[in-house]
Design a protein around this motif. Sequence first.
Motif, PDB file in Angstrom:
ATOM      1  N   GLY A 134      33.712  45.572  10.007  1.00  0.00           N
ATOM      2  CA  GLY A 134      33.556  44.168  10.367  1.00  0.00           C
ATOM      3  C   GLY A 134      33.582  43.925  11.860  1.00  0.00           C
ATOM      4  N   THR A 135      32.977  44.837  12.623  1.00  0.00           N
ATOM      5  CA  THR A 135      32.933  44.687  14.072  1.00  0.00           C
ATOM      6  C   THR A 135      31.546  45.083  14.566  1.00  0.00           C
ATOM      7  N   SER A 136      31.328  45.021  15.870  1.00  0.00           N
ATOM      8  CA  SER A 136      30.002  45.312  16.414  1.00  0.00           C
ATOM      9  C   SER A 136      29.858  46.794  16.756  1.00  0.00           C
ATOM     10  N   PRO A 137      28.622  47.313  16.761  1.00  0.00           N
ATOM     11  CA  PRO A 137      28.396  48.706  17.175  1.00  0.00           C
ATOM     12  C   PRO A 137      28.909  48.969  18.587  1.00  0.00           C
ATOM     13  N   ARG A 138      28.836  47.960  19.450  1.00  0.00           N
ATOM     14  CA  ARG A 138      29.314  48.120  20.827  1.00  0.00           C
ATOM     15  C   ARG A 138      30.823  48.376  20.853  1.00  0.00           C
ATOM     16  N   THR A 139      31.553  47.635  20.016  1.00  0.00           N
ATOM     17  CA  THR A 139      33.004  47.831  19.940  1.00  0.00           C
ATOM     18  C   THR A 139      33.326  49.204  19.369  1.00  0.00           C
ATOM     19  N   VAL A 140      32.563  49.625  18.374  1.00  0.00           N
ATOM     20  CA  VAL A 140      32.752  50.961  17.801  1.00  0.00           C
ATOM     21  C   VAL A 140      32.542  52.015  18.878  1.00  0.00           C
ATOM     22  N   HIS A 141      31.523  51.823  19.706  1.00  0.00           N
ATOM     23  CA  HIS A 141      31.237  52.769  20.790  1.00  0.00           C
ATOM     24  C   HIS A 141      32.422  52.872  21.753  1.00  0.00           C
ATOM     25  N   LYS A 142      33.043  51.747  22.067  1.00  0.00           N
ATOM     26  CA  LYS A 142      34.199  51.760  22.970  1.00  0.00           C
ATOM     27  C   LYS A 142      35.365  52.515  22.336  1.00  0.00           C
ATOM     28  N   HIS A 143      35.584  52.294  21.042  1.00  0.00           N
ATOM     29  CA  HIS A 143      36.645  53.032  20.346  1.00  0.00           C
ATOM     30  C   HIS A 143      36.367  54.534  20.389  1.00  0.00           C
ATOM     31  N   LEU A 144      35.098  54.893  20.206  1.00  0.00           N
ATOM     32  CA  LEU A 144      34.739  56.316  20.225  1.00  0.00           C
ATOM     33  C   LEU A 144      34.971  56.932  21.597  1.00  0.00           C
ATOM     34  N   GLU A 145      34.704  56.174  22.648  1.00  0.00           N
ATOM     35  CA  GLU A 145      34.967  56.678  23.995  1.00  0.00           C
ATOM     36  C   GLU A 145      36.441  57.027  24.160  1.00  0.00           C
ATOM     37  N   HIS A 146      37.311  56.173  23.628  1.00  0.00           N
ATOM     38  CA  HIS A 146      38.748  56.435  23.702  1.00  0.00           C
ATOM     39  C   HIS A 146      39.121  57.661  22.864  1.00  0.00           C
ATOM     40  N   VAL A 147      38.484  57.791  21.688  1.00  0.00           N
ATOM     41  CA  VAL A 147      38.741  58.948  20.826  1.00  0.00           C
ATOM     42  C   VAL A 147      38.348  60.236  21.541  1.00  0.00           C
ATOM     43  N   PHE A 148      37.154  60.249  22.138  1.00  0.00           N
ATOM     44  CA  PHE A 148      36.684  61.440  22.853  1.00  0.00           C
ATOM     45  C   PHE A 148      37.655  61.814  23.976  1.00  0.00           C
ATOM     46  N   GLU A 149      38.095  60.802  24.715  1.00  0.00           N
ATOM     47  CA  GLU A 149      38.996  61.052  25.842  1.00  0.00           C
ATOM     48  C   GLU A 149      40.325  61.633  25.365  1.00  0.00           C
ATOM     49  N   LYS A 150      40.875  61.073  24.300  1.00  0.00           N
ATOM     50  CA  LYS A 150      42.174  61.531  23.803  1.00  0.00           C
ATOM     51  C   LYS A 150      42.100  62.914  23.163  1.00  0.00           C
ATOM     52  N   LEU A 151      40.956  63.224  22.547  1.00  0.00           N
ATOM     53  CA  LEU A 151      40.811  64.535  21.908  1.00  0.00           C
ATOM     54  C   LEU A 151      40.273  65.589  22.871  1.00  0.00           C
ATOM     55  N   GLY A 152      39.794  65.155  24.031  1.00  0.00           N
ATOM     56  CA  GLY A 152      39.257  66.099  25.000  1.00  0.00           C
ATOM     57  C   GLY A 152      37.916  66.677  24.597  1.00  0.00           C
ATOM     58  N   VAL A 153      37.073  65.853  23.946  1.00  0.00           N
ATOM     59  CA  VAL A 153      35.749  66.305  23.515  1.00  0.00           C
ATOM     60  C   VAL A 153      34.698  65.353  24.066  1.00  0.00           C
ATOM     61  N   GLU A 154      33.424  65.734  23.871  1.00  0.00           N
ATOM     62  CA  GLU A 154      32.343  64.917  24.422  1.00  0.00           C
ATOM     63  C   GLU A 154      31.332  64.456  23.380  1.00  0.00           C
ATOM     64  N   THR A 155      31.406  64.984  22.172  1.00  0.00           N
ATOM     65  CA  THR A 155      30.417  64.625  21.155  1.00  0.00           C
ATOM     66  C   THR A 155      31.093  64.247  19.839  1.00  0.00           C
ATOM     67  N   ARG A 156      30.335  63.563  18.997  1.00  0.00           N
ATOM     68  CA  ARG A 156      30.826  63.171  17.675  1.00  0.00           C
ATOM     69  C   ARG A 156      31.123  64.407  16.824  1.00  0.00           C
ATOM     70  N   THR A 157      30.227  65.396  16.919  1.00  0.00           N
ATOM     71  CA  THR A 157      30.405  66.613  16.131  1.00  0.00           C
ATOM     72  C   THR A 157      31.686  67.336  16.510  1.00  0.00           C
ATOM     73  N   ALA A 158      31.940  67.418  17.817  1.00  0.00           N
ATOM     74  CA  ALA A 158      33.151  68.096  18.284  1.00  0.00           C
ATOM     75  C   ALA A 158      34.401  67.332  17.859  1.00  0.00           C
ATOM     76  N   ALA A 159      34.339  66.011  17.917  1.00  0.00           N
ATOM     77  CA  ALA A 159      35.490  65.197  17.511  1.00  0.00           C
ATOM     78  C   ALA A 159      35.787  65.391  16.025  1.00  0.00           C
ATOM     79  N   ALA A 160      34.734  65.381  15.212  1.00  0.00           N
ATOM     80  CA  ALA A 160      34.912  65.559  13.772  1.00  0.00           C
ATOM     81  C   ALA A 160      35.470  66.939  13.458  1.00  0.00           C
ATOM     82  N   ALA A 161      34.938  67.963  14.134  1.00  0.00           N
ATOM     83  CA  ALA A 161      35.392  69.335  13.886  1.00  0.00           C
ATOM     84  C   ALA A 161      36.852  69.509  14.276  1.00  0.00           C
ATOM     85  N   MET A 162      37.243  68.965  15.416  1.00  0.00           N
ATOM     86  CA  MET A 162      38.628  69.095  15.860  1.00  0.00           C
ATOM     87  C   MET A 162      39.573  68.356  14.915  1.00  0.00           C
ATOM     88  N   ALA A 163      39.184  67.151  14.523  1.00  0.00           N
ATOM     89  CA  ALA A 163      40.036  66.349  13.644  1.00  0.00           C
ATOM     90  C   ALA A 163      40.243  67.040  12.306  1.00  0.00           C
TER      91      ALA A 163
END
Length: 215
Positions: free
Chosen positions: A176-205
């Motif tokens: 129930g939010t915008s794609p832009r907001t999702v993108h911002k959340h993903l940027e924070h996820v990448f930073e906290k996990l130390g990764v740069e791509t969606r695939t890397a984030a999923a694999a690490m998680a």
Amino acid sequence: MSLSLHPTLALHPVPLDPGLDPEAVDATAALRQAQTALDAFGHATLVVSESRGLRLWQTALARQLMRSYFPDAPDVAVPPELMAWIAREALRRRGGAESLTFTVTRAPKRLNFALHPMDEDGDSEGQWLLVLREASETALLQSLMQAHPTLTARESEVLYWVIQGKTNRDIGEILGTSPRTVHKHLEHVFEKLGVETRTAAAAMALGKVRGGVVA
């Protein structure tokens, strides 16, 4: 317990007339017993007619799940999106390929459909058996939050749906939010996990969750 049968296709009692074919009587009785057993043991199954787009019969649990995930569909109808999948998968099965599952998501749960022929030799004149299984996303989501405590609850949700292969637009619609907001959340996820791509984030998680490693 009894099954919900389409009124025009319900099985009627077969009189034990000496002139009737014993094999036909046995087959009808066996089908009734199978239907009753599926219902009694709480299985979510239904039989559909590919040509008519109707549910020929369904167990009580299948009817309940269909009402929950397809609230606008009549009890005997097969929703268009499900019917389209059945048509595609029927072609695959006739070609000898294993069919893929169909999934409907109602966060935090999802309903998976598996297609099976009614007999070993084919699809029994366009009739197919569907097996329904409901799964909850709660356990994996909680595991993600435990394995990555630096993530906020919303960031964990976004990461969960990334693991499921959803796009930012898909995730926005689910949460129930915008794609832009999702993108911002993903940027924070990448930073906290130390990764740069969606695939890397999923694999690490998934690696931490499956390995039982808590950050």
